[in-house]
Design a protein around this motif. Structure first.
Motif, PDB file in Angstrom:
ATOM      1  N   ILE A 229       0.851  -1.179   0.000  1.00 20.14           N
ATOM      2  CA  ILE A 229       0.000   0.000   0.000  1.00 20.14           C
ATOM      3  C   ILE A 229       0.892   1.237   0.000  1.00 20.14           C
ATOM      4  N   ARG A 230       0.344   2.346  -0.435  1.00 21.92           N
ATOM      5  CA  ARG A 230       1.066   3.618  -0.368  1.00 21.92           C
ATOM      6  C   ARG A 230       0.430   4.486   0.708  1.00 21.92           C
ATOM      7  N   VAL A 231       1.231   4.943   1.655  1.00 29.64           N
ATOM      8  CA  VAL A 231       0.793   5.869   2.688  1.00 29.64           C
ATOM      9  C   VAL A 231       1.403   7.231   2.381  1.00 29.64           C
ATOM     10  N   ILE A 232       0.545   8.243   2.282  1.00 34.99           N
ATOM     11  CA  ILE A 232       0.979   9.608   1.998  1.00 34.99           C
ATOM     12  C   ILE A 232       0.677  10.464   3.222  1.00 34.99           C
ATOM     13  N   ASN A 233       1.712  11.048   3.777  1.00 35.95           N
ATOM     14  CA  ASN A 233       1.578  11.903   4.961  1.00 35.95           C
ATOM     15  C   ASN A 233       1.811  13.347   4.547  1.00 35.95           C
ATOM     16  N   VAL A 234       0.822  14.213   4.804  1.00 34.05           N
ATOM     17  CA  VAL A 234       0.905  15.591   4.336  1.00 34.05           C
ATOM     18  C   VAL A 234       0.814  16.564   5.509  1.00 34.05           C
ATOM     19  N   HIS A 235       1.462  17.693   5.337  1.00 32.81           N
ATOM     20  CA  HIS A 235       1.293  18.827   6.243  1.00 32.81           C
ATOM     21  C   HIS A 235       1.237  20.068   5.375  1.00 32.81           C
ATOM     22  N   LEU A 236       0.013  20.552   5.149  1.00 27.51           N
ATOM     23  CA  LEU A 236      -0.191  21.693   4.277  1.00 27.51           C
ATOM     24  C   LEU A 236      -0.008  22.999   5.042  1.00 27.51           C
ATOM     25  N   ARG A 237       0.029  24.086   4.308  1.00 27.00           N
ATOM     26  CA  ARG A 237       0.267  25.422   4.872  1.00 27.00           C
ATOM     27  C   ARG A 237      -0.689  25.703   6.029  1.00 27.00           C
ATOM     28  N   SER A 238      -0.187  26.360   7.052  1.00 32.23           N
ATOM     29  CA  SER A 238      -0.977  26.628   8.249  1.00 32.23           C
ATOM     30  C   SER A 238      -2.229  27.414   7.920  1.00 32.23           C
ATOM     31  N   MET A 239      -3.276  27.149   8.693  1.00 28.99           N
ATOM     32  CA  MET A 239      -4.558  27.814   8.498  1.00 28.99           C
ATOM     33  C   MET A 239      -4.515  29.269   8.941  1.00 28.99           C
ATOM     34  N   GLY A 240      -3.645  29.587   9.885  1.00 29.41           N
ATOM     35  CA  GLY A 240      -3.484  30.974  10.297  1.00 29.41           C
ATOM     36  C   GLY A 240      -4.501  31.464  11.300  1.00 29.41           C
ATOM     37  N   ILE A 241      -5.248  30.544  11.913  1.00 28.51           N
ATOM     38  CA  ILE A 241      -6.247  30.966  12.907  1.00 28.51           C
ATOM     39  C   ILE A 241      -5.588  31.022  14.280  1.00 28.51           C
ATOM     40  N   ARG A 242      -5.508  32.209  14.834  1.00 34.02           N
ATOM     41  CA  ARG A 242      -4.963  32.416  16.177  1.00 34.02           C
ATOM     42  C   ARG A 242      -5.952  33.272  16.960  1.00 34.02           C
ATOM     43  N   VAL A 243      -7.112  32.688  17.211  1.00 32.91           N
ATOM     44  CA  VAL A 243      -8.190  33.421  17.868  1.00 32.91           C
ATOM     45  C   VAL A 243      -7.767  33.875  19.257  1.00 32.91           C
ATOM     46  N   PRO A 288       0.884   2.882  -8.023  1.00 33.66           N
ATOM     47  CA  PRO A 288       0.406   1.593  -8.533  1.00 33.66           C
ATOM     48  C   PRO A 288      -0.310   0.767  -7.466  1.00 33.66           C
ATOM     49  N   TYR A 289      -0.363   1.296  -6.236  1.00 30.74           N
ATOM     50  CA  TYR A 289      -0.939   0.564  -5.114  1.00 30.74           C
ATOM     51  C   TYR A 289      -2.089   1.354  -4.487  1.00 30.74           C
ATOM     52  N   PRO A 290      -2.942   0.665  -3.731  1.00 35.09           N
ATOM     53  CA  PRO A 290      -3.994   1.385  -2.985  1.00 35.09           C
ATOM     54  C   PRO A 290      -3.374   2.412  -2.040  1.00 35.09           C
ATOM     55  N   VAL A 291      -4.061   3.529  -1.862  1.00 39.31           N
ATOM     56  CA  VAL A 291      -3.478   4.687  -1.178  1.00 39.31           C
ATOM     57  C   VAL A 291      -4.286   5.049   0.058  1.00 39.31           C
ATOM     58  N   ILE A 292      -3.562   5.457   1.101  1.00 38.76           N
ATOM     59  CA  ILE A 292      -4.155   6.116   2.265  1.00 38.76           C
ATOM     60  C   ILE A 292      -3.441   7.451   2.443  1.00 38.76           C
ATOM     61  N   VAL A 293      -4.204   8.524   2.509  1.00 40.90           N
ATOM     62  CA  VAL A 293      -3.657   9.867   2.731  1.00 40.90           C
ATOM     63  C   VAL A 293      -4.006  10.285   4.149  1.00 40.90           C
ATOM     64  N   THR A 294      -3.036  10.762   4.868  1.00 37.29           N
ATOM     65  CA  THR A 294      -3.275  11.206   6.243  1.00 37.29           C
ATOM     66  C   THR A 294      -2.455  12.460   6.513  1.00 37.29           C
ATOM     67  N   GLY A 295      -2.799  13.153   7.609  1.00 36.79           N
ATOM     68  CA  GLY A 295      -1.979  14.291   7.991  1.00 36.79           C
ATOM     69  C   GLY A 295      -2.775  15.493   8.448  1.00 36.79           C
ATOM     70  N   ASP A 296      -2.042  16.577   8.601  1.00 40.94           N
ATOM     71  CA  ASP A 296      -2.608  17.864   9.004  1.00 40.94           C
ATOM     72  C   ASP A 296      -2.822  18.683   7.737  1.00 40.94           C
ATOM     73  N   HIS A 297      -4.076  18.720   7.278  1.00 42.84           N
ATOM     74  CA  HIS A 297      -4.397  19.408   6.034  1.00 42.84           C
ATOM     75  C   HIS A 297      -4.666  20.899   6.259  1.00 42.84           C
ATOM     76  N   ASN A 298      -4.848  21.282   7.508  1.00 44.63           N
ATOM     77  CA  ASN A 298      -5.075  22.692   7.852  1.00 44.63           C
ATOM     78  C   ASN A 298      -6.262  23.285   7.103  1.00 44.63           C
ATOM     79  N   ASP A 299      -7.249  22.469   6.785  1.00 53.05           N
ATOM     80  CA  ASP A 299      -8.469  22.934   6.151  1.00 53.05           C
ATOM     81  C   ASP A 299      -9.630  22.088   6.645  1.00 53.05           C
ATOM     82  N   THR A 300     -10.786  22.730   6.747  1.00 57.60           N
ATOM     83  CA  THR A 300     -11.979  22.074   7.274  1.00 57.60           C
ATOM     84  C   THR A 300     -12.660  21.258   6.169  1.00 57.60           C
TER      85      THR A 300
END
Length: 372
Positions: A229-243, A288-300
């Motif tokens: 299997i392919r595991v993809i770990n992502v960390h996208l740009r910060s959301m910028g919410i600092r309430v 070429p393999y089944p995929v699982i994507v995980t991580g901090d996407h910083n989006d709702t």
């Protein structure tokens, strides 16, 4: 009829008319958000700003319904219908209740653990140059959690203090295979590694692509028995919410400054994440393999990033989660920005948000999948 009564009637009529006008505007705004999210006719940052506020629009529509029920019940139907439409279209993104599925057929359940560890709090504790109890508890928790594949964002390592030499500790714990966004930083006294994947199963191929700072994507083709299997770990740009920074300001000047900072960060985040998610989709489609994507996407779930990924892979929370699944451990708190998406060939048996683990500004998420 006295003058006082007539004045009261005029005032009441004025406020009812004002509320009805605002109600109409709110309904139009909500329906516009539905159209943007459902069809994605544009990916402009302003459209993303409207989509992300849909939960707020729902809350306001619900308040309006209750307001009309106390004075003009027949007017409550408009916002009520809008809420029902939102429930039909996007209800599964907001709240679900699935029971864990037991494996009754041939196959192997595999847990994918994902956690933004906020640098193990080392940024705040580093001045001590000694072992911090808080950091030690976090390290021990992520090491001992029972999952064969673990993914991290904002991963930090130190070779100068044994407790913080987490890469070495993972290898000693049986996670002999790994992919690090910045592997060279695992060999220095203070190393910001960013995204990381650790596995007890062999990694037969891997790759990495930094997006800037600790943000980026790492992927690994992991061989589990006779399957890969392919595991993809992502960390996208910060959301910028600092309430919290906005609320703690004592002067209006500070509130305005922090508010502008939040809006600027949101604008930049929407723009960058829109480009980053297409790179993630490329890694999904070329696998070429089944995929699982995980991580901090910083989006709702009400965003371009989420919808684009959802068009490629089903979301694991929607298929196997429970409750609201909020993953952010800071103000505003009621948002889900850490996600997992899975290939239909890897059905989700269970999905959890471990919201009792408060070591970081995020909660860990865990998906259990069936490898047939």
């Amino acid at each position: 009829m006295t003058l006082r009564i007539r004045v009261r009637q005029v005032i009441a009529y004025f406020f009812r008319s004002l509320l009805w006008s605002l109600n109409l505007l709110l309904v139009l705004y909500t329906c516009f958000g539905y159209w943007l999210l459902y069809s994605l006719p544009t990916e402009h940052w302003s459209a993303s700003m409207i989509m992300i506020t849909l939960p707020v629009a729902w809350a306001l529509n619900l308040i309006v319904v209750f307001c009309w029920l106390t004075s003009r019940p027949w007017r409550s139907w408009l916002s009520g219908i809008v809420l029902i439409i939102g429930l039909i279209l996007f209800g599964s993104r907001t709240f679900v209740w699935h029971t864990p599925v037991e494996v009754i057929s041939q196959g192997k359940p595999i847990k994918i653990f994902s956690y933004n560890v906020q640098s193990f709090d080392l940024n705040e504790s580093w001045s001590f140059y000694t072992s911090s109890p808080r950091v030690r508890r976090t390290d021990n928790y992520v090491l001992r959690y029972d999952a064969p594949i673990k993914c991290f964002q904002e991963f930090y390592n130190s070779t100068s203090i044994p407790d913080y030499n987490v890469v070495l500790r993972f290898r000693k714990a049986g996670y002999r295979y790994s992919v690090l966004l910045y592997p060279q930083n695992a060999l220095v006294p203070e190393g910001d590694i960013g995204a990381a994947i650790f596995s007890i199963y062999p990694i037969v191929d891997s790759g990495r692509e930094p997006f800037g700072g600790s943000n980026g994507v790492v992927w690994a083709n992991i061989k589990i028995g006779n399957d890969t299997i392919r595991v993809i770990n992502v960390h996208l740009r910060s959301m910028g919410i600092r309430v919290g920074k906005v609320l703690t300001q004592k002067e209006m000047k500070g509130v305005k400054r922090e508010t502008r900072g939040v809006l600027t960060a949101l604008h930049n985040g929407f723009t960058d994440r829109r480009e980053e998610v297409y790179k993630v989709i490329d890694y999904i489609r070329e696998s070429p393999y089944p995929v699982i994507v995980t991580g901090d996407h910083n989006d709702t779930p009400y965003s371009v990033v989420y919808e684009r990924l959802r068009q490629v892979l089903p979301n694991s929370f929607e298929d196997g989660g429970r409750g609201f699944g909020f993953t952010y451990n800071r103000l505003p708190g009621f948002i889900r920005i850490d996600h997992q998406f899975h290939d239909p060939k890897l059905p989700v048996l269970n999905f959890e948000t471990l919201n009792y683990i408060g070591y970081s500004d995020h909660y860990p998420i865990v998906g259990t999948y069936l490898i047939k």
